[in-house]
Design a protein around this motif. Sequence first.
Motif, PDB file in Angstrom:
ATOM      1  N   GLY A 246       4.984   6.986   0.061  1.00 33.19           N
ATOM      2  CA  GLY A 246       6.251   6.828   0.766  1.00 33.19           C
ATOM      3  C   GLY A 246       6.872   8.192   0.933  1.00 33.19           C
ATOM      4  N   ALA A 247       7.884   8.293   1.764  1.00 33.46           N
ATOM      5  CA  ALA A 247       8.511   9.587   1.999  1.00 33.46           C
ATOM      6  C   ALA A 247       9.992   9.411   2.259  1.00 33.46           C
ATOM      7  N   GLY A 248      10.737  10.419   1.881  1.00 38.09           N
ATOM      8  CA  GLY A 248      12.146  10.493   2.201  1.00 38.09           C
ATOM      9  C   GLY A 248      12.399  11.807   2.904  1.00 38.09           C
ATOM     10  N   SER A 249      13.363  11.848   3.796  1.00 36.76           N
ATOM     11  CA  SER A 249      13.611  13.080   4.543  1.00 36.76           C
ATOM     12  C   SER A 249      15.092  13.367   4.652  1.00 36.76           C
ATOM     13  N   LEU A 250      15.401  14.641   4.628  1.00 37.74           N
ATOM     14  CA  LEU A 250      16.757  15.113   4.860  1.00 37.74           C
ATOM     15  C   LEU A 250      16.750  15.972   6.110  1.00 37.74           C
ATOM     16  N   ILE A 251      17.691  15.732   6.990  1.00 38.75           N
ATOM     17  CA  ILE A 251      17.854  16.513   8.205  1.00 38.75           C
ATOM     18  C   ILE A 251      19.205  17.194   8.133  1.00 38.75           C
ATOM     19  N   ALA A 252      19.187  18.517   8.145  1.00 40.27           N
ATOM     20  CA  ALA A 252      20.412  19.299   7.987  1.00 40.27           C
ATOM     21  C   ALA A 252      21.162  18.883   6.723  1.00 40.27           C
ATOM     22  N   GLY A 253      20.397  18.600   5.671  1.00 38.22           N
ATOM     23  CA  GLY A 253      20.986  18.270   4.384  1.00 38.22           C
ATOM     24  C   GLY A 253      21.438  16.843   4.221  1.00 38.22           C
ATOM     25  N   GLY A 264      10.322   6.757   6.899  1.00 38.39           N
ATOM     26  CA  GLY A 264       9.524   7.327   5.816  1.00 38.39           C
ATOM     27  C   GLY A 264       8.501   6.390   5.212  1.00 38.39           C
ATOM     28  N   GLU A 265       8.355   5.182   5.740  1.00 37.44           N
ATOM     29  CA  GLU A 265       7.375   4.241   5.185  1.00 37.44           C
ATOM     30  C   GLU A 265       5.979   4.575   5.709  1.00 37.44           C
ATOM     31  N   ILE A 266       5.507   5.762   5.337  1.00 39.21           N
ATOM     32  CA  ILE A 266       4.233   6.244   5.866  1.00 39.21           C
ATOM     33  C   ILE A 266       3.038   5.502   5.274  1.00 39.21           C
ATOM     34  N   GLY A 267       3.256   4.779   4.196  1.00 43.55           N
ATOM     35  CA  GLY A 267       2.165   4.006   3.625  1.00 43.55           C
ATOM     36  C   GLY A 267       1.655   2.913   4.545  1.00 43.55           C
ATOM     37  N   ALA A 268       2.435   2.572   5.581  1.00 44.78           N
ATOM     38  CA  ALA A 268       2.024   1.536   6.528  1.00 44.78           C
ATOM     39  C   ALA A 268       1.262   2.098   7.717  1.00 44.78           C
ATOM     40  N   LEU A 269       1.096   3.414   7.803  1.00 47.95           N
ATOM     41  CA  LEU A 269       0.465   4.020   8.972  1.00 47.95           C
ATOM     42  C   LEU A 269      -1.014   3.644   9.109  1.00 47.95           C
ATOM     43  N   HIS A 270      -1.652   3.288   7.990  1.00 44.90           N
ATOM     44  CA  HIS A 270      -3.072   2.933   8.100  1.00 44.90           C
ATOM     45  C   HIS A 270      -3.273   1.680   8.942  1.00 44.90           C
ATOM     46  N   LEU A 271      -2.203   0.926   9.150  1.00 48.68           N
ATOM     47  CA  LEU A 271      -2.306  -0.268   9.989  1.00 48.68           C
ATOM     48  C   LEU A 271      -2.470   0.090  11.461  1.00 48.68           C
ATOM     49  N   LEU A 272      -2.216   1.354  11.800  1.00 49.79           N
ATOM     50  CA  LEU A 272      -2.309   1.788  13.197  1.00 49.79           C
ATOM     51  C   LEU A 272      -3.668   2.412  13.485  1.00 49.79           C
ATOM     52  N   GLY A 273      -4.728   1.857  12.948  1.00 44.33           N
ATOM     53  CA  GLY A 273      -6.051   2.352  13.298  1.00 44.33           C
ATOM     54  C   GLY A 273      -6.900   2.776  12.133  1.00 44.33           C
ATOM     55  N   GLN A 274      -6.295   2.902  10.918  1.00 43.74           N
ATOM     56  CA  GLN A 274      -7.085   3.216   9.732  1.00 43.74           C
ATOM     57  C   GLN A 274      -6.913   2.031   8.780  1.00 43.74           C
TER      58      GLN A 274
END
Length: 409
Positions: A246-253, A264-274
């Motif tokens: 998983g990921a969290g992001s700050l933009i300009a603090g 930030g739920e990058i753990g679900a990206l494998h559903l898009l082809g991997q």
Amino acid sequence: MGRLTGTDPSLLRRINSAVVLHALRAATAAGRGTGTGRPGSVDEAEKPGAATLTDLVGATGLSRPTVEGVVEGLIAGGLVTEVPADVETRRQGRPARRFRFRAEAGHLLGVEVGPHRVAALLSDLDGRMKGSAQRAVTVDAPAEERLERVRTTVADLLRRSGVARDSLRAVGVATPGIVEADGTVRLCTALPGWTGLPLGERLGRSFRCPVLVENDANAAAVAEHWQGAATGTGDVVFVLAGLSPGAGSLIAGRLHRGFGGAAGEIGALHLLGQEAAPEEVLSTTGEPLHPLDEEQVARVFALAREGDDRAREAVSRFMRRLVHDVATLVLALDPEVVVVGGWAAGLDGVLAPLQEELARYCLRPPEVIQSLLGEAAVATGALRLALDHVEEELFAVEGTVTARRTRSR
């Protein structure tokens, strides 16, 4: 809420109170020692600083009668105290009255509810650590058992620290999953029975103060920006590296959650082809890895270091997946720094390949660094969110002219 005007006396009092209290807090903090107050250490501050009425008039630009009236009100409210003059000062004549912000007037909790443990941090109103506690919990523990573990961990921490429960001003809670604004966990695959759980409401029954619920990776990003590897950096991606990252992001603090809290739920990206699941990615036998836990994955990495071909291929698949997931965020957000935390960050050979591969995929590769807070990052971020809420209540003048939010986001 009634209409407020520039001459509204309640608004003016609130503004003056916030301005004076902010100045007093700054003066108090300036006089403290060099204790870090970081998670895991319970540093007691040196003698706090203080400010005279003259100091406060100069710092705020308010009139002396106004400052004096505000200070007396803050003393009555328990947030400020008068500092007695020492013997030497009294000998020199009538000393000026000196005041300080009472960080001990309230306390804050930061709680991590994770797959393997519950952890809690306790601080004063300046965010200085006063204690910590943690208890193990099994991955397959039902929701009620996990909630009870939170309650017993917090109760033990408060008891050992000598802090009354009604002294708590806010509680921050960080957990895996997509979290709604009202503290309900909309989706969570990491904890049994967590999807749909009104976590804020359930834990709120144990406290007489606001309970603020946040995603764990988001909380960790906030923590690293506050006290960790990303201090002083405005654009940050924090990767909670694990089997399903998983990921969290700050933009300009500022923390970026997205419209529905799912950023930030990058753990679900494998559903898009991997489509391969983590237990297949890390398999060294052709069969899904079981049990799928940190110990097993660490064993795969160890075998890879020893030259086992199948383990090396499994680690390569794991790294390709992690790079793919992180690069997606980096390309979208262009962060200055990527901070890698979570248990996988401690595995040999993760950070360097990630840095190298991001340089291949990204137009401007960010610096990749390891978390400085380690396993304390999530609970520390939850504590920071509680502190943000209290600071908004005490110091943010904007809160007087807009409706209060039900949750500090």
